[in-house]
Design a protein around this motif. Structure first.
Motif, PDB file in Angstrom:
ATOM      1  N   MET A 228       0.823  -1.211   0.000  1.00  0.00           N
ATOM      2  CA  MET A 228       0.000   0.000   0.000  1.00  0.00           C
ATOM      3  C   MET A 228       0.855   1.259   0.000  1.00  0.00           C
ATOM      4  SD  MET A 228      -2.874   1.156   2.799  1.00  0.00           S
ATOM      5  CE  MET A 228      -3.774  -0.371   2.561  1.00  0.00           C
ATOM      6  N   TYR A 229       1.913   1.263   0.819  1.00  0.00           N
ATOM      7  CA  TYR A 229       2.713   2.468   0.960  1.00  0.00           C
ATOM      8  C   TYR A 229       3.941   2.501   0.064  1.00  0.00           C
ATOM      9  CZ  TYR A 229      -0.228   3.533   4.958  1.00  0.00           C
ATOM     10  OH  TYR A 229      -1.304   3.809   5.754  1.00  0.00           O
ATOM     11  N   ARG A 230       4.388   1.360  -0.447  1.00  0.00           N
ATOM     12  CA  ARG A 230       5.545   1.316  -1.337  1.00  0.00           C
ATOM     13  C   ARG A 230       5.262   0.409  -2.535  1.00  0.00           C
ATOM     14  NH1 ARG A 230       9.748   3.500   1.798  1.00  0.00           N
ATOM     15  NH2 ARG A 230       9.380   3.417   4.041  1.00  0.00           N
ATOM     16  N   PRO A 231       4.233   0.731  -3.339  1.00  0.00           N
ATOM     17  CA  PRO A 231       3.832  -0.169  -4.420  1.00  0.00           C
ATOM     18  C   PRO A 231       4.870  -0.315  -5.529  1.00  0.00           C
ATOM     19  CG  PRO A 231       2.635   1.903  -4.566  1.00  0.00           C
ATOM     20  CD  PRO A 231       3.361   1.924  -3.264  1.00  0.00           C
ATOM     21  N   ILE A 232       5.527   0.780  -5.895  1.00  0.00           N
ATOM     22  CA  ILE A 232       6.522   0.708  -6.966  1.00  0.00           C
ATOM     23  C   ILE A 232       7.634  -0.267  -6.597  1.00  0.00           C
ATOM     24  CG2 ILE A 232       8.406   1.994  -8.032  1.00  0.00           C
ATOM     25  CD1 ILE A 232       5.930   2.482  -9.499  1.00  0.00           C
ATOM     26  N   ILE A 285       1.203  -3.191 -13.307  1.00  0.00           N
ATOM     27  CA  ILE A 285       0.318  -3.135 -12.133  1.00  0.00           C
ATOM     28  C   ILE A 285       0.929  -2.227 -11.076  1.00  0.00           C
ATOM     29  CG2 ILE A 285      -0.625  -4.483 -10.217  1.00  0.00           C
ATOM     30  CD1 ILE A 285      -0.908  -6.821 -12.166  1.00  0.00           C
ATOM     31  N   GLY A 286       2.263  -2.292 -10.926  1.00  0.00           N
ATOM     32  CA  GLY A 286       2.941  -1.429  -9.971  1.00  0.00           C
ATOM     33  C   GLY A 286       2.747   0.047 -10.296  1.00  0.00           C
ATOM     34  N   LEU A 287       2.791   0.393 -11.590  1.00  0.00           N
ATOM     35  CA  LEU A 287       2.576   1.787 -11.979  1.00  0.00           C
ATOM     36  C   LEU A 287       1.154   2.238 -11.645  1.00  0.00           C
ATOM     37  CD1 LEU A 287       4.390   1.821 -15.445  1.00  0.00           C
ATOM     38  CD2 LEU A 287       5.220   2.746 -13.268  1.00  0.00           C
ATOM     39  N   VAL A 288       0.188   1.354 -11.924  1.00  0.00           N
ATOM     40  CA  VAL A 288      -1.199   1.681 -11.589  1.00  0.00           C
ATOM     41  C   VAL A 288      -1.368   1.811 -10.076  1.00  0.00           C
ATOM     42  CG1 VAL A 288      -3.589   0.853 -11.681  1.00  0.00           C
ATOM     43  CG2 VAL A 288      -2.102   0.579 -13.670  1.00  0.00           C
ATOM     44  N   ALA A 289      -0.754   0.890  -9.333  1.00  0.00           N
ATOM     45  CA  ALA A 289      -0.843   0.939  -7.870  1.00  0.00           C
ATOM     46  C   ALA A 289      -0.225   2.216  -7.332  1.00  0.00           C
ATOM     47  CB  ALA A 289      -0.152  -0.286  -7.266  1.00  0.00           C
ATOM     48  N   ASP A 290       0.841   2.701  -7.975  1.00  0.00           N
ATOM     49  CA  ASP A 290       1.459   3.944  -7.518  1.00  0.00           C
ATOM     50  C   ASP A 290       0.536   5.127  -7.761  1.00  0.00           C
ATOM     51  OD1 ASP A 290       3.925   5.156  -6.408  1.00  0.00           O
ATOM     52  OD2 ASP A 290       3.883   6.276  -8.298  1.00  0.00           O
ATOM     53  N   LEU A 291      -0.218   5.098  -8.853  1.00  0.00           N
ATOM     54  CA  LEU A 291      -1.210   6.149  -9.099  1.00  0.00           C
ATOM     55  C   LEU A 291      -2.294   6.112  -8.023  1.00  0.00           C
ATOM     56  CD1 LEU A 291      -1.608   5.913 -12.984  1.00  0.00           C
ATOM     57  CD2 LEU A 291      -0.331   7.626 -11.675  1.00  0.00           C
ATOM     58  N   LEU A 297      -2.845   9.490  -1.018  1.00  0.00           N
ATOM     59  CA  LEU A 297      -2.125  10.560  -0.330  1.00  0.00           C
ATOM     60  C   LEU A 297      -2.900  11.874  -0.396  1.00  0.00           C
ATOM     61  CD1 LEU A 297       1.569   9.875  -1.436  1.00  0.00           C
ATOM     62  CD2 LEU A 297       0.538   9.444   0.797  1.00  0.00           C
ATOM     63  N   ILE A 298      -3.542  12.105  -1.543  1.00  0.00           N
ATOM     64  CA  ILE A 298      -4.370  13.314  -1.675  1.00  0.00           C
ATOM     65  C   ILE A 298      -5.534  13.268  -0.699  1.00  0.00           C
ATOM     66  CG2 ILE A 298      -5.901  14.588  -3.230  1.00  0.00           C
ATOM     67  CD1 ILE A 298      -4.081  13.713  -5.544  1.00  0.00           C
ATOM     68  N   LEU A 299      -6.176  12.094  -0.591  1.00  0.00           N
ATOM     69  CA  LEU A 299      -7.291  11.953   0.340  1.00  0.00           C
ATOM     70  C   LEU A 299      -6.817  12.115   1.786  1.00  0.00           C
ATOM     71  CD1 LEU A 299      -9.175   8.918  -1.283  1.00  0.00           C
ATOM     72  CD2 LEU A 299      -9.814  11.337  -1.370  1.00  0.00           C
ATOM     73  N   GLU A 300      -5.634  11.571   2.107  1.00  0.00           N
ATOM     74  CA  GLU A 300      -5.097  11.722   3.455  1.00  0.00           C
ATOM     75  C   GLU A 300      -4.780  13.183   3.756  1.00  0.00           C
ATOM     76  OE1 GLU A 300      -1.786   9.103   3.692  1.00  0.00           O
ATOM     77  OE2 GLU A 300      -3.016   7.288   3.915  1.00  0.00           O
ATOM     78  N   GLU A 301      -4.294  13.906   2.742  1.00  0.00           N
ATOM     79  CA  GLU A 301      -4.018  15.328   2.946  1.00  0.00           C
ATOM     80  C   GLU A 301      -5.313  16.108   3.172  1.00  0.00           C
ATOM     81  OE1 GLU A 301      -1.729  18.692   3.433  1.00  0.00           O
ATOM     82  OE2 GLU A 301      -1.105  16.592   3.297  1.00  0.00           O
TER      83      GLU A 301
END
Length: 313
Positions: A228-232, A285-291, A297-301
């Motif tokens: 979740m926090y380090r998908p790439i 999939i990793g690139l999509v997960a990073d998006l 992160l935007i929602l958390e902000e």
């Protein structure tokens, strides 16, 4: 400076009074100390006993929702009540209340955002040798996942600065201990550990009903939060291994093909193609997960800013 000590509790009418009595009410550098008990839908007299024992605030959830939810509710309520520092401790009196003084000092000095009590699990007499070894192994794995040194990953005896508490987002429905550490590492928070004492166990752990289930849930939790926090890093590492394996097998096929023996190794070519294709798919999939991570992160902000707005009212 206001300190709120929060205690998630579920059916703890027997142990809660002693837990509250052991809490310090006067701490150097702290102007006000208050106790908040979050009754997680108990079926006994936990809420009533908490008030009688001297808790300043008691919240009662309508139904039992689990430790992580009770912890998150307590954090939100402590922030609403104006806490500058929040300390979380267990209702079963596992931790020595006097050591809260040790927990808050690094935050008061501005040296840490989160301070965790280190029980010294390698030396706890009521832990079996196998359990002590598992605790040390688990802490090393969480240290790797979080990117910060962690000697005691499952300790629930923790202090949070107001800013750190406002940044916390607990998504687990099991426990908050692993998630918040991985989250803190991803957000580059300053996490410190201080040695704390423990009291003799008053009852068996309700969180660890069986060792096998605890290991399974903990492993899945670490994997989930790491991805979740380090998908790439997670997906590119796995995809890179598969692509590298496919290339190695492909080179092996080309070696035999150059010697005129390629017809007997067609299966190697097929396997190499599959590994490379699947590896590239996992990287995508990793690139999509990073998006998705960026969106989270935007929602958390946004949540952080809402908490800030509530603070200014």
């Amino acid at each position: 400076m206001k300190l709120i000590i929060q205690i998630p509790a579920y059916n703890e009418e027997a142990t809660l009074p002693q837990t509250i009595r052991d809490l310090p009410r006067f701490i150097p550098g702290i102007d006000e100390v208050r106790v908040l008990v979050v009754d997680d839908g108990s079926t006994d007299r936990t809420a009533e006993v908490a008030r009688q024992a001297g808790a300043d605030y008691v919240i009662r959830l309508k139904q039992h929702q689990g430790l992580a939810t009770a912890f998150a509710v307590g954090i939100d309520e402590a922030l609403r009540l104006g806490a500058d520092i929040i300390v979380n401790t267990d209702a079963d009196n596992q931790y020595c209340g006097e050591d809260i003084v040790r927990l808050v000092q690094p935050i008061l000095r501005g040296e840490a955002d989160i301070v965790v009590g280190d029980r010294g699990v390698a030396a706890l007499s009521h832990f079996s040798p196998f359990k002590r070894w598992l605790q040390r192994l688990g802490s090393r794995i969480v240290s790797w996942a979080a990117g910060i040194p962690i000697p005691d990953a499952t300790s629930g005896f923790r202090a949070f600065s107001r800013e750190a508490a406002m940044r916390l987002t607990v998504l687990s429905d099991y426990t908050y201990t692993l998630e918040t550490l991985i989250q803190a590492g991803a957000r580059r928070m300053r996490v410190m550990y201080v040695p704390v004492r423990t009291n003799p166990p008053t009852r068996p752990s309700r969180l660890i009903r069986s060792l096998s289930s605890f290991l399974m849930i903990s492993a899945l939790s670490i994997l989930r939060f790491y991805v979740m926090y380090r998908p790439i890093r997670a997906f590119l590492s796995l995809g890179g291994v598969l692509i590298g394996g496919g290339i190695a097998i492909g080179l092996r096929f080309l070696y035999f093909f150059a010697q005129g023996r390629g017809s007997g190794h067609v299966q190697s070519l097929i396997l190499a193609s599959i590994l490379i294709i699947v590896g590239f798919q996992i990287c995508l999939i990793g690139l999509v997960a990073d998006l998705v991570r960026v969106n989270r992160l935007i929602l958390e902000e946004i949540l952080y800013r809402i908490r800030r707005l509530d603070e200014s009212k």
